[in-house]
Write a protein that holds these residues in place. Structure first.
Motif, PDB file in Angstrom:
ATOM      1  N   UNK A 266      20.675  23.366 -28.151  1.00  0.00           N
ATOM      2  CA  UNK A 266      19.927  22.118 -28.281  1.00  0.00           C
ATOM      3  C   UNK A 266      20.321  21.359 -29.550  1.00  0.00           C
ATOM      4  N   UNK A 267      20.775  22.075 -30.568  1.00  0.00           N
ATOM      5  CA  UNK A 267      21.392  21.407 -31.721  1.00  0.00           C
ATOM      6  C   UNK A 267      22.575  20.567 -31.248  1.00  0.00           C
ATOM      7  N   UNK A 268      23.442  21.173 -30.431  1.00  0.00           N
ATOM      8  CA  UNK A 268      24.623  20.461 -29.945  1.00  0.00           C
ATOM      9  C   UNK A 268      24.222  19.162 -29.244  1.00  0.00           C
ATOM     10  N   UNK A 269      23.301  19.282 -28.301  1.00  0.00           N
ATOM     11  CA  UNK A 269      22.934  18.119 -27.490  1.00  0.00           C
ATOM     12  C   UNK A 269      22.355  17.000 -28.332  1.00  0.00           C
ATOM     13  N   UNK A 270      21.641  17.345 -29.389  1.00  0.00           N
ATOM     14  CA  UNK A 270      21.047  16.299 -30.213  1.00  0.00           C
ATOM     15  C   UNK A 270      22.078  15.566 -31.053  1.00  0.00           C
ATOM     16  N   UNK A 271      23.122  16.239 -31.523  1.00  0.00           N
ATOM     17  CA  UNK A 271      24.112  15.417 -32.223  1.00  0.00           C
ATOM     18  C   UNK A 271      25.016  14.687 -31.243  1.00  0.00           C
ATOM     19  N   UNK A 272      25.193  15.191 -30.011  1.00  0.00           N
ATOM     20  CA  UNK A 272      25.869  14.383 -28.991  1.00  0.00           C
ATOM     21  C   UNK A 272      25.092  13.080 -28.776  1.00  0.00           C
ATOM     22  N   UNK A 273      23.802  13.228 -28.634  1.00  0.00           N
ATOM     23  CA  UNK A 273      22.949  12.079 -28.366  1.00  0.00           C
ATOM     24  C   UNK A 273      22.987  11.094 -29.531  1.00  0.00           C
ATOM     25  N   UNK A 321      20.557   6.430 -22.049  1.00  0.00           N
ATOM     26  CA  UNK A 321      20.298   7.033 -23.354  1.00  0.00           C
ATOM     27  C   UNK A 321      18.801   7.231 -23.579  1.00  0.00           C
ATOM     28  N   UNK A 322      17.995   6.299 -23.096  1.00  0.00           N
ATOM     29  CA  UNK A 322      16.546   6.487 -23.182  1.00  0.00           C
ATOM     30  C   UNK A 322      16.124   7.731 -22.401  1.00  0.00           C
ATOM     31  N   UNK A 323      16.682   7.885 -21.205  1.00  0.00           N
ATOM     32  CA  UNK A 323      16.350   9.052 -20.392  1.00  0.00           C
ATOM     33  C   UNK A 323      16.791  10.333 -21.085  1.00  0.00           C
ATOM     34  N   UNK A 324      17.995  10.310 -21.684  1.00  0.00           N
ATOM     35  CA  UNK A 324      18.502  11.491 -22.381  1.00  0.00           C
ATOM     36  C   UNK A 324      17.623  11.839 -23.580  1.00  0.00           C
ATOM     37  N   UNK A 325      17.180  10.826 -24.321  1.00  0.00           N
ATOM     38  CA  UNK A 325      16.297  11.074 -25.461  1.00  0.00           C
ATOM     39  C   UNK A 325      14.970  11.693 -25.022  1.00  0.00           C
ATOM     40  N   UNK A 326      14.428  11.177 -23.941  1.00  0.00           N
ATOM     41  CA  UNK A 326      13.155  11.705 -23.442  1.00  0.00           C
ATOM     42  C   UNK A 326      13.306  13.163 -23.027  1.00  0.00           C
TER      43      UNK A 326
END
Length: 433
Positions: A266-273, A321-326
């Motif tokens: 989940x660290x990875x996904x958050x810096x991707x985002x 991107x909104x959907x990914x953030x949610x």
């Protein structure tokens, strides 16, 4: 006789004095989640000013790590009694995302540090967790790691007093600029048994090759390193009983330690985002100030911001991107719930509950990978040919996200999710799930 041994030399490093003013500017740390996220935004704003130029220079990021130290973000998850922010993982994930908007490399370094700084809380016993938190937080230490699972394990030998690591790792993100380094290895005569330990980085026997010169995430010092005869006392063998010299079943014989893997995924996904959002924000500034409308389409517009295809792309990317953030926030909230429920009652965590969270995390990984690659590659379509100029630096976002999304194939996350939804199977914990 002349020696043929070549000792790796450190590359030129960025000068920590560049950010010295922020040590006095940020004399106090935030006291709530909103304040910490505002601090992360301030760091991102500082980094974004010259991110493209710093990335090209490819200097070892000692200045950038100093900036993180000045900001207090390295302490974000640590207990208040040692000077930490005592924030939950959900806030840590959002801070990683925020910093990555300005500089993907430094967002990644922050993310890896937060994971490694909490390693003892996941795979260690209570005494170890407390002792290492005091060490890390009270000294404002930056923590790197040499735990790349695709390489052979470091080999561990041992005696009655200590364990000793030897070996080589191709990837050691952040370790070359760290104060402490997380090591992981397999016992030489019991290779199925693994031990994590945290040791000082600046000691003879830990050498880095400074050979990270990849297309993206260039300021992460993710090159190779060699570990030669580095020892730690048995008391520092995370989750092991220093008397019996065996893993403590109450610590390592349960699902809880395997939370380390979805936590870092989940660290990875958050810096991707964060990288993808940063790309969109950078492109937006360029489109609104520099992009010209196309004059040969038969439906000519006065401004680029009137072009249908430009508006359509920005709108579509923004929605995704909104959907990914949610989705990422949902998985972060679930991290908070699991750690709050089981940190002090580890044996109660079931494989099913661990697996359910892992599949929330897998969902985020799939969506942020797909969306991030599409946005960071697509921004050139809405900015125009002049936006490919090196000085604009739009390419760094794609190169950053493309580099790390190859860390482990997202196809396996899709398959994992397929088995979860179709067959009701939770993933078996591995180094990547």
């Amino acid at each position: 006789m002349a020696s043929n041994i070549v000792v790796p030399q450190a590359p030129s490093t960025s000068d920590p004095a560049v950010y010295q003013e922020y040590e006095s500017k940020w004399t106090t740390y935030p006291t709530d989640a909103q304040g910490w996220l505002q601090r992360a935004k301030e760091v991102a704003d500082v980094l974004s000013v010259d991110a493209a130029a710093r990335e090209k220079a490819n200097k070892s990021p000692r200045a950038e790590v100093a900036l993180l130290k000045h900001s207090g973000l390295l302490k974000l998850l640590g207990p208040k009694k040692y000077g930490g922010g005592e924030q939950p993982w959900s806030v840590g994930y959002k801070a990683i995302r925020e910093v990555a908007k300005g500089d993907g490399s430094i967002g990644m370094l922050l993310g890896y540090h937060l994971l490694w700084s909490r390693t003892a809380h996941v795979v260690g016993n209570d005494e170890q967790a407390e002792r290492f938190q005091e060490l890390i937080i009270s000294n404002n230490y930056f923590v790197g790691g040499a735990v790349n699972p695709r390489d052979n394990d470091l080999k561990i030998t041992y005696d009655d007093e200590k364990i000793t690591y030897n070996g080589f790792k191709n990837f050691t993100t952040g370790a070359a600029v760290s104060d402490l380094i997380v090591l992981e290895g397999a016992i030489h005569d019991r290779p199925e048994e693994h031990i994590f330990a945290i040791v000082p980085t600046a000691q003879a026997g830990i050498t880095f090759n400074y050979n990270w010169d990849n297309i993206g995430l260039r300021l992460t010092e993710s090159g190779s390193g060699k570990i030669e005869n580095i020892s730690a006392p048995w008391a520092d063998a995370l989750g092991w009983d220093p008397v019996t010299k065996k893993p403590d079943p109450a610590v390592l014989g349960i699902p809880f330690p395997s939370l380390l893997l979805p936590t870092i995924q989940l660290v990875f996904s958050n810096f991707y985002l964060g990288i993808a959002i940063g790309a969109l924000e950078t492109a937006k500034k360029y489109t609104t100030t520099s992009t010209r409308a196309w004059p040969f389409g038969g439906d000519n517009k006065e401004k680029a911001t009137d072009e249908f295809y430009i508006l359509q792309n920005y709108g579509n990317w923004f929605a995704h991107l909104r959907a990914a953030e949610t989705l990422a926030d949902k998985a972060g909230d679930e991290a908070d719930r699991i750690y709050a429920a089981y940190q002090n009652n580890r044996a109660a965590l079931t494989p099913q509950e661990r697996g359910d969270w892992a599949e929330w995390v897998a969902s985020v990984k799939v969506v942020t990978t797909d969306t991030g690659l599409r946005v960071t590659a697509g921004v050139f379509e809405v900015t125009g040919s002049r936006a490919t100029a090196s000085k604009v630096g739009l390419d760094r976002f794609f190169r950053d996200i493309r580099t790390h999304t190859l860390h482990d194939p997202v196809a396996y996350k899709n398959r994992e999710l397929g088995r979860y939804v179709l067959l009701g199977e939770i993933p078996e914990p591995t180094w990547y799930t």
